[in-house]
Design a protein around this motif. Structure first.
Motif, short mmCIF file in Angstrom:
data_model
loop_
_atom_site.label_atom_id
_atom_site.label_comp_id
_atom_site.label_asym_id
_atom_site.label_seq_id
_atom_site.Cartn_x
_atom_site.Cartn_y
_atom_site.Cartn_z
N GLU A 45 1.19 -1.03 0.28
CA GLU A 45 0.13 0.09 -0.41
C GLU A 45 0.52 1.25 -0.17
N GLN A 95 -5.64 2.23 -2.34
CA GLN A 95 -5.74 1.62 -1.10
C GLN A 95 -6.04 0.04 -1.67
N ALA A 98 -4.50 -2.45 -3.83
CA ALA A 98 -3.36 -2.84 -2.76
C ALA A 98 -4.39 -3.98 -2.08
#
Length: 289
Positions: A45, A95, A98
């Motif tokens: 991330e 995000q 990830a």
């Protein structure tokens, strides 16, 4: 009227069993959570968030071109991702990506070996079929309860819930793809003295590739479907805006978040589907277009 029913509630027994399990094995599950966060999710991330958009967008465009060989598709997908950034959702997109990458890797690490093993063992197939049926039909919130009790709120329970939800199609389609390989081809390879592992990696898996890639595509799509639910238990990302829009009756914010999820789904679907066909077929398709 309710007096005709027997009291068969198992809620107390289940709660007691789960609490005992958590007390006995809680440290082990905390170690798993720490490993997933420290060595996989958080570093990825951070790396994605640190990558400038002017680097990420051309990289994704190149990946789309390598997969599809169609400039029109590449332009549409890149413009779609640019639109997400224009909504102010680029960081949340990273995000979400990830979380999906780690969930997909874990799903592949578990699902591919299980599917291969299942294709070669009728006994294991008979055992796993009902388990996979339950995993696919069980409402998401049902298995979120024990996951939350084991790991608490945060990214890890969202990650594991996503893996559970995305695993069945990959296992099923891997098993199906290998079982559908022409038996005469396998027998021909066997007649040349190949070992079981050589037949698996040189004959069965390459011929089962379209089915396996379809399973991977379905797994990724189902993982993406968990984005909003994951945001409810502490995972940040695009689902956070959809959830906030619902909670606050902010239709504009919810619509932007939902549209961003749709765009990401289209991008992933087009790329993974393109890799499901052979290179020659992709090049032929590009020439026809």
């Amino acid at each position: 009227m309710n007096g005709i029913f027997l009291d068969l509630s198992v809620a107390d027994e289940v709660n007691s069993a789960v609490m005992g399990f958590v007390q006995a094995h809680g440290e082990f599950f905390l170690a798993i959570a720490h490993f997933l966060l420290t060595w996989m999710l958080v570093p990825l991330e951070r790396a994605l968030l640190a990558t400038p958009a002017w680097v990420a967008l051309p990289a994704i465009a190149l990946l789309a071109w390598h997969a599809t060989r169609r400039i029109g598709v590449v332009v549409v997908l890149t413009v779609g991702l640019y639109l997400i950034g224009s909504f102010g959702l680029w960081d949340k997109l990273m995000q979400t990506v990830a979380l999906m990458i780690v969930a997909t890797l874990l799903t592949l690490a578990i699902g591919l070996p299980l599917g291969i093993w299942m294709s070669g063992s009728e006994r294991l197939r008979n055992v796993l079929q009902p388990v996979l049926d339950v995993m696919q039909t069980l409402p998401t919130f049902v298995y979120l309860v024990p996951v939350l009790m084991l790991f608490g709120l945060g990214k890890v329970p969202a990650l594991l819930a996503t893996v559970v939800y995305a695993l069945p199609p990959l296992v099923r389609l891997t098993d199906l793809g290998i079982r559908q390989v022409d038996a005469s081809v396998v027998e021909a390879a066997q007649s040349f003295g190949t070992t079981r592992m050589q037949r698996l990696f040189s004959v069965q898996l390459p011929l089962a590739r379209p089915s396996i890639m379809a399973g991977m595509n379905q797994a990724v799509m189902m993982a993406l479907a968990m984005v909003v639910i994951a945001s409810m238990i502490g995972a940040r990302g695009l689902g956070e805006d959809v959830l906030a829009g619902i909670n606050n009756m902010d239709m504009g914010r919810g619509l932007q978040g939902g549209l961003a999820i749709v765009i990401l789904a289209v991008v992933i679907d087009r790329i993974t589907q393109a890799y499901g066909v052979g290179k020659r077929q992709r090049e032929l398709g590009a020439k026809k277009s």
